[in-house]
Structures are given as C-alpha cells and as structure tokens.
Design an enzyme around this catalytic site. Structure first.
Site, short mmCIF file in Angstrom:
data_model
loop_
_atom_site.label_atom_id
_atom_site.label_comp_id
_atom_site.label_asym_id
_atom_site.label_seq_id
_atom_site.Cartn_x
_atom_site.Cartn_y
_atom_site.Cartn_z
N HIS A 91 8.12 31.22 -6.35
CA HIS A 91 6.88 30.70 -5.78
C HIS A 91 6.37 31.70 -4.76
O HIS A 91 7.01 32.72 -4.49
CB HIS A 91 7.07 29.30 -5.17
CG HIS A 91 7.76 29.29 -3.85
ND1 HIS A 91 7.44 28.41 -2.84
CD2 HIS A 91 8.76 30.05 -3.33
CE1 HIS A 91 8.20 28.61 -1.78
NE2 HIS A 91 9.01 29.60 -2.07
N CYS A 117 6.85 35.16 2.96
CA CYS A 117 6.75 34.16 1.88
C CYS A 117 5.39 34.15 1.18
O CYS A 117 5.20 33.41 0.22
CB CYS A 117 7.10 32.77 2.41
SG CYS A 117 8.84 32.66 2.88
N HIS A 126 8.53 35.30 -4.61
CA HIS A 126 9.97 35.35 -4.39
C HIS A 126 10.61 34.12 -5.03
O HIS A 126 9.92 33.18 -5.41
CB HIS A 126 10.32 35.44 -2.90
CG HIS A 126 9.88 34.25 -2.11
ND1 HIS A 126 8.56 34.02 -1.77
CD2 HIS A 126 10.58 33.20 -1.61
CE1 HIS A 126 8.46 32.90 -1.07
NE2 HIS A 126 9.67 32.36 -0.97
N HIS A 129 13.99 31.12 -5.33
CA HIS A 129 15.00 30.33 -4.63
C HIS A 129 15.90 29.65 -5.64
O HIS A 129 15.50 29.38 -6.78
CB HIS A 129 14.36 29.21 -3.79
CG HIS A 129 13.57 29.69 -2.63
ND1 HIS A 129 14.14 30.22 -1.50
CD2 HIS A 129 12.22 29.71 -2.42
CE1 HIS A 129 13.18 30.54 -0.64
NE2 HIS A 129 12.01 30.24 -1.18
N HIS A 176 13.44 27.72 -13.78
CA HIS A 176 13.03 29.02 -14.33
C HIS A 176 11.53 29.08 -14.62
O HIS A 176 11.11 29.40 -15.73
CB HIS A 176 13.87 29.38 -15.57
CG HIS A 176 15.23 29.85 -15.18
ND1 HIS A 176 16.23 28.98 -14.83
CD2 HIS A 176 15.73 31.10 -15.07
CE1 HIS A 176 17.30 29.67 -14.53
NE2 HIS A 176 17.03 30.97 -14.65
N GLU A 233 15.96 25.20 0.21
CA GLU A 233 15.56 26.50 -0.33
C GLU A 233 16.75 27.45 -0.34
O GLU A 233 16.82 28.32 -1.19
CB GLU A 233 14.45 27.12 0.54
CG GLU A 233 13.12 26.50 0.38
CD GLU A 233 12.04 27.29 1.09
OE1 GLU A 233 10.87 27.04 0.81
OE2 GLU A 233 12.34 28.15 1.95
#
Length: 139
Positions: A14, A23, A27, A29, A71, A129
C-alpha cells in the site's frame, strides 16, 4: 464477559496518498488481524451449548477476510491515475481499491464493521502492520 480471540495474516502493499513521509511510497507489510469477540452469556443449548459461538466460524471468517487482501496492492480509490491502474492491471497485478486511506486504523474499523455485519459479536479488532505496531477499533 466471555471472550474469544483469533488472528489471521496477509501480505500486501500500500501507500498513503497525500502523506509527507516514507509511507507515501509504495511499500509492503505482513499484516495481522486480531479479532476479539465477546458476550456476557453463553449459549444455553444445542451443539454450541456453553460457547459464545463456534470458534471455527469466527476463525474461518477472519481467515477469509485476510485472504481477500492477500498479495494485492491496496490503494485509496482515486489516488492513482486511471492510466496507472490500467497499466498495472494489464501487467496482471492484483489491485484492491478501498474507499479510505489504507491505514491500520481504517483497516481495523473496516474489518470490525464487516465482521459485525456478518453477525459476529465483535468487541475489538487490532491490525498489526509489524509485530510491534498496531491500531485498533472498538465501539
């Protein structure tokens, strides 16, 4: 108060549109959803006697919720140009547009409302996260 807790995890990418910091960049998580259901009483009869609910039902619901986002690139609807979305889809990427900024706080609320709407007596949802950083939602 009786409580049951279950967790499920998913991996996704996201970014936070309009954010000024790291952010803002794409990137990923390894998200973990932790759900607590609660009730002041237990069922009185039937196969679920002396239970809040069938543990398997809430585990399955949380697992299915996690699987929906696994994914994928999750992005705030309208935060990517149409050409970008089309190009990513043409490359075969899995995209999920959500009607909110995809923060842990908003995911916690979203998952809480979804599970409540499915009839689960949700007390609290925590969304991690990272193993050390999470956000929660409860009413």
């Amino acid at each position: 108060m009786y409580q049951l807790k279950t967790t499920a995890s998913f991996d996704s990418a996201h970014f936070l549109a309009g954010y000024h910091g790291k952010c803002a960049n794409l990137h990923g998580h390894h998200w973990t959803i932790e759900v607590m259901v609660a009730s002041k009483s237990l069922k009185k009869e039937g196969t679920q006697r002396d239970m809040i609910l069938d543990f398997g039902d809430v585990k399955q619901a949380v697992r299915q919720l996690a699987d929906c986002y696994d994914h994928a690139l999750i992005y705030e609807d309208g935060s990517l140009q149409r050409a970008t979305v089309e190009a990513l889809l043409a490359e075969g990427f899995r995209l999920i547009a959500v009607p909110f900024r995809p923060t842990a706080e908003q995911f916690a609320r979203c998952f809480y409302e979804k599970l409540q709407g499915d009839g689960f007596p949700v007390q609290r949802v925590m969304v991690y996260e990272t193993p050390d950083n999470c956000a929660g939602y409860e009413v």
